[in-house]
Design a protein around this motif. Structure first.
Motif, PDB file in Angstrom:
ATOM      1  N   ALA A  64       0.832  -1.207   0.000  1.00 15.11           N
ATOM      2  CA  ALA A  64       0.000   0.000   0.000  1.00 15.11           C
ATOM      3  C   ALA A  64       0.864   1.254   0.000  1.00 15.11           C
ATOM      4  O   ALA A  64       0.603   2.212  -0.743  1.00 15.11           O
ATOM      5  N   LEU A  65       1.906   1.263   0.817  1.00 15.57           N
ATOM      6  CA  LEU A  65       2.794   2.420   0.891  1.00 15.57           C
ATOM      7  C   LEU A  65       3.519   2.639  -0.439  1.00 15.57           C
ATOM      8  O   LEU A  65       3.648   3.775  -0.914  1.00 15.57           O
ATOM      9  N   LYS A  66       4.001   1.564  -1.039  1.00 14.99           N
ATOM     10  CA  LYS A  66       4.743   1.657  -2.301  1.00 14.99           C
ATOM     11  C   LYS A  66       3.865   2.172  -3.434  1.00 14.99           C
ATOM     12  O   LYS A  66       4.262   3.080  -4.178  1.00 14.99           O
ATOM     13  N   LEU A  67       2.674   1.614  -3.577  1.00 15.81           N
ATOM     14  CA  LEU A  67       1.805   2.016  -4.676  1.00 15.81           C
ATOM     15  C   LEU A  67       1.304   3.443  -4.491  1.00 15.81           C
ATOM     16  O   LEU A  67       1.169   4.197  -5.461  1.00 15.81           O
ATOM     17  N   ALA A  68       1.048   3.817  -3.254  1.00 19.77           N
ATOM     18  CA  ALA A  68       0.633   5.198  -2.987  1.00 19.77           C
ATOM     19  C   ALA A  68       1.759   6.174  -3.334  1.00 19.77           C
ATOM     20  O   ALA A  68       1.510   7.277  -3.818  1.00 19.77           O
ATOM     21  N   SER A  69       3.001   5.771  -3.094  1.00 13.31           N
ATOM     22  CA  SER A  69       4.140   6.641  -3.411  1.00 13.31           C
ATOM     23  C   SER A  69       4.267   6.874  -4.904  1.00 13.31           C
ATOM     24  O   SER A  69       4.913   7.832  -5.337  1.00 13.31           O
ATOM     25  N   GLN A  70       3.646   6.012  -5.694  1.00 16.95           N
ATOM     26  CA  GLN A  70       3.658   6.170  -7.151  1.00 16.95           C
ATOM     27  C   GLN A  70       2.420   6.885  -7.666  1.00 16.95           C
ATOM     28  O   GLN A  70       2.190   6.952  -8.869  1.00 16.95           O
ATOM     29  N   GLY A  71       1.616   7.406  -6.734  1.00 14.06           N
ATOM     30  CA  GLY A  71       0.462   8.202  -7.124  1.00 14.06           C
ATOM     31  C   GLY A  71      -0.857   7.472  -7.140  1.00 14.06           C
ATOM     32  O   GLY A  71      -1.887   8.057  -7.503  1.00 14.06           O
ATOM     33  N   ALA A  72      -0.880   6.187  -6.761  1.00 14.63           N
ATOM     34  CA  ALA A  72      -2.122   5.421  -6.760  1.00 14.63           C
ATOM     35  C   ALA A  72      -3.055   5.884  -5.650  1.00 14.63           C
ATOM     36  O   ALA A  72      -2.607   6.341  -4.597  1.00 14.63           O
ATOM     37  N   PRO A 130       9.678  -6.674   3.422  1.00 10.44           N
ATOM     38  CA  PRO A 130       8.403  -6.365   2.781  1.00 10.44           C
ATOM     39  C   PRO A 130       8.524  -5.385   1.617  1.00 10.44           C
ATOM     40  O   PRO A 130       7.788  -5.499   0.632  1.00 10.44           O
ATOM     41  N   ASP A 131       9.460  -4.438   1.698  1.00 11.25           N
ATOM     42  CA  ASP A 131       9.649  -3.494   0.602  1.00 11.25           C
ATOM     43  C   ASP A 131      10.045  -4.203  -0.693  1.00 11.25           C
ATOM     44  O   ASP A 131       9.710  -3.734  -1.786  1.00 11.25           O
ATOM     45  N   GLU A 132      10.768  -5.318  -0.563  1.00 13.78           N
ATOM     46  CA  GLU A 132      11.183  -6.056  -1.762  1.00 13.78           C
ATOM     47  C   GLU A 132       9.989  -6.729  -2.429  1.00 13.78           C
ATOM     48  O   GLU A 132       9.915  -6.826  -3.665  1.00 13.78           O
ATOM     49  N   PHE A 133       9.062  -7.188  -1.630  1.00 12.31           N
ATOM     50  CA  PHE A 133       7.810  -7.717  -2.175  1.00 12.31           C
ATOM     51  C   PHE A 133       7.045  -6.601  -2.887  1.00 12.31           C
ATOM     52  O   PHE A 133       6.574  -6.777  -4.019  1.00 12.31           O
ATOM     53  N   ALA A 134       6.946  -5.455  -2.240  1.00 10.45           N
ATOM     54  CA  ALA A 134       6.214  -4.327  -2.815  1.00 10.45           C
ATOM     55  C   ALA A 134       6.854  -3.847  -4.114  1.00 10.45           C
ATOM     56  O   ALA A 134       6.152  -3.468  -5.061  1.00 10.45           O
ATOM     57  N   ASP A 135       8.184  -3.856  -4.178  1.00 12.44           N
ATOM     58  CA  ASP A 135       8.879  -3.458  -5.407  1.00 12.44           C
ATOM     59  C   ASP A 135       8.481  -4.362  -6.569  1.00 12.44           C
ATOM     60  O   ASP A 135       8.283  -3.897  -7.697  1.00 12.44           O
ATOM     61  N   LEU A 136       8.391  -5.666  -6.299  1.00 10.48           N
ATOM     62  CA  LEU A 136       8.016  -6.598  -7.357  1.00 10.48           C
ATOM     63  C   LEU A 136       6.572  -6.383  -7.789  1.00 10.48           C
ATOM     64  O   LEU A 136       6.259  -6.422  -8.983  1.00 10.48           O
ATOM     65  N   VAL A 137       5.691  -6.146  -6.832  1.00  8.39           N
ATOM     66  CA  VAL A 137       4.296  -5.862  -7.167  1.00  8.39           C
ATOM     67  C   VAL A 137       4.207  -4.640  -8.076  1.00  8.39           C
ATOM     68  O   VAL A 137       3.484  -4.637  -9.089  1.00  8.39           O
ATOM     69  N   GLN A 138       4.940  -3.592  -7.736  1.00  9.71           N
ATOM     70  CA  GLN A 138       4.939  -2.386  -8.564  1.00  9.71           C
ATOM     71  C   GLN A 138       5.409  -2.700  -9.985  1.00  9.71           C
ATOM     72  O   GLN A 138       4.826  -2.230 -10.964  1.00  9.71           O
ATOM     73  N   HIS A 139       6.463  -3.505 -10.096  1.00 11.54           N
ATOM     74  CA  HIS A 139       6.974  -3.840 -11.424  1.00 11.54           C
ATOM     75  C   HIS A 139       5.952  -4.640 -12.230  1.00 11.54           C
ATOM     76  O   HIS A 139       5.759  -4.391 -13.433  1.00 11.54           O
ATOM     77  N   ILE A 140       5.303  -5.599 -11.583  1.00 11.18           N
ATOM     78  CA  ILE A 140       4.305  -6.412 -12.276  1.00 11.18           C
ATOM     79  C   ILE A 140       3.184  -5.536 -12.828  1.00 11.18           C
ATOM     80  O   ILE A 140       2.731  -5.714 -13.970  1.00 11.18           O
ATOM     81  N   ARG A 156       3.353  -4.692 -18.763  1.00 13.90           N
ATOM     82  CA  ARG A 156       2.120  -5.234 -19.330  1.00 13.90           C
ATOM     83  C   ARG A 156       2.288  -6.621 -19.960  1.00 13.90           C
ATOM     84  O   ARG A 156       1.287  -7.265 -20.273  1.00 13.90           O
ATOM     85  N   TYR A 157       3.523  -7.077 -20.146  1.00 13.74           N
ATOM     86  CA  TYR A 157       3.714  -8.387 -20.764  1.00 13.74           C
ATOM     87  C   TYR A 157       3.830  -9.503 -19.729  1.00 13.74           C
ATOM     88  O   TYR A 157       3.958 -10.670 -20.077  1.00 13.74           O
ATOM     89  N   LEU A 158       3.761  -9.143 -18.475  1.00 16.71           N
ATOM     90  CA  LEU A 158       3.741 -10.151 -17.415  1.00 16.71           C
ATOM     91  C   LEU A 158       2.300 -10.586 -17.183  1.00 16.71           C
ATOM     92  O   LEU A 158       1.451  -9.790 -16.799  1.00 16.71           O
ATOM     93  N   ASN A 159       2.043 -11.853 -17.425  1.00 14.93           N
ATOM     94  CA  ASN A 159       0.679 -12.350 -17.275  1.00 14.93           C
ATOM     95  C   ASN A 159       0.706 -13.871 -17.103  1.00 14.93           C
ATOM     96  O   ASN A 159       1.485 -14.572 -17.743  1.00 14.93           O
ATOM     97  N   GLY A 160      -0.142 -14.356 -16.189  1.00 11.28           N
ATOM     98  CA  GLY A 160      -0.322 -15.795 -16.022  1.00 11.28           C
ATOM     99  C   GLY A 160       0.850 -16.522 -15.390  1.00 11.28           C
ATOM    100  O   GLY A 160       0.975 -17.742 -15.520  1.00 11.28           O
ATOM    101  N   GLU A 161       1.700 -15.804 -14.667  1.00  7.40           N
ATOM    102  CA  GLU A 161       2.909 -16.409 -14.119  1.00  7.40           C
ATOM    103  C   GLU A 161       2.974 -16.242 -12.605  1.00  7.40           C
ATOM    104  O   GLU A 161       2.424 -15.306 -12.042  1.00  7.40           O
ATOM    105  N   VAL A 162       3.676 -17.176 -11.960  1.00  8.98           N
ATOM    106  CA  VAL A 162       3.969 -17.097 -10.531  1.00  8.98           C
ATOM    107  C   VAL A 162       5.463 -16.846 -10.391  1.00  8.98           C
ATOM    108  O   VAL A 162       6.282 -17.624 -10.882  1.00  8.98           O
ATOM    109  N   ILE A 163       5.836 -15.767  -9.736  1.00  2.86           N
ATOM    110  CA  ILE A 163       7.239 -15.412  -9.558  1.00  2.86           C
ATOM    111  C   ILE A 163       7.656 -15.720  -8.118  1.00  2.86           C
ATOM    112  O   ILE A 163       7.083 -15.176  -7.167  1.00  2.86           O
TER     113      ILE A 163
END
Length: 252
Positions: free
Chosen positions: A22-30, A220-230, A234-241
């Motif tokens: 939540a903190l990471k995505l909000a920092s990007q303007g969400a 936790p920030d490393e998890f949030a960074d990956l969520v932001q990247h995903i 737009r070409y990431l789809n249907g995968e488990v990282i």
């Protein structure tokens, strides 16, 4: 998807991986709505990001529908859903006191798997009905676990529920493809979440040493960074990282 002014829902956003997300995505303007049963903690996080805190029991049809409607009224149709609400209990299927009570298994599966599905079906319906933003309409993320692949002794319910999310990822990505809604999962390894904060330094150090590299607990920030990247890729789809420092869980 560009996060600027984009409505986002994070379940379990009051603590741990959800809070960091939540903190990471909000920092990007969400515009972030935090859906959680921990009302006081959710409000505290929401105040930090000028977001919205909504009480939500993800296992309840009524509670989930009301929470999504409240978030929609405040921010508009959610274009991103990050499912972080979850939990587990360690118990052998057959222990010293006999078989594991069925309700203990179903409680974990209900929260981790059924709860995520409940939120997904409702959020996806809104995304599908909305106008596209560029070439997509939305992104849905599940929080699985490396336990989906290497469930340890005592993790039957947790491993089964997280394995269910792994299976749902490609299935839903295929089903929602025609609507431009992507579905992804992250499978974290051993992360420093509120549960591990209660463990002794010795236990934390022992767990850290089991991770090949880097030999430490995930942040936790490393998890949030990956969520932001995903969300942005737009070409990431249907995968488990897997996000685990190359760790593979031992049997116990």
């Amino acid at each position: 998807m560009n996060l600027q002014d984009t409505p986002v829902i994070v379940t379990g956003g009051a603590s741990g991986l959800g809070e960091a997300t939540a903190l990471k995505l909000a920092s990007q303007g969400a515009r972030v709505a935090i859906l959680d049963v921990q009302d006081e903690k959710a409000r505290a996080v929401a105040e930090r990001i000028n977001g919205l805190a909504v009480h939500c029991d993800v296992t309840s049809e009524e509670s989930a529908a009301q929470a999504i409607a409240q978030a929609k009224e405040a921010h508009g149709v959610a274009r991103v859903l990050v499912n972080c609400a979850g939990g587990g209990v360690g118990k052998r299927v057959v222990g010293k006191n006999g078989p594991m009570p069925l309700e203990e298994f179903t409680k974990v599966v209900n929260l981790n798997l059924f709860g995520a599905f409940n939120m997904t079906r409702l959020a996806a319906a809104d995304m599908i009905a909305a106008d596209p933003i560029g070439e997509e309409r939305g992104v849905i993320l599940f929080t699985s676990s490396v336990a989906a692949y290497e469930g340890q002794i005592g993790q039957a319910a947790y491993a089964a529920s997280k394995g269910g999310l792994v299976s749902l990822t490609i299935q839903l990505a295929r089903e929602f493809a025609q609507f431009g809604v992507r579905v992804m999962s992250v499978a974290p390894g051993i992360f420093l979440t509120p549960l591990l904060y209660t463990a002794s330094p010795e236990v934390q150090e022992s767990l850290a040493k089991s991770i090949p590299f880097p030999p430490r607990l995930g942040q936790p920030d490393e998890f949030a960074d990956l969520v932001q990247h995903i969300i942005g890729n737009r070409y990431l789809n249907g995968e488990v990282i897997r996000l685990d420092g190359a760790t593979r869980l031992a049997p116990r």
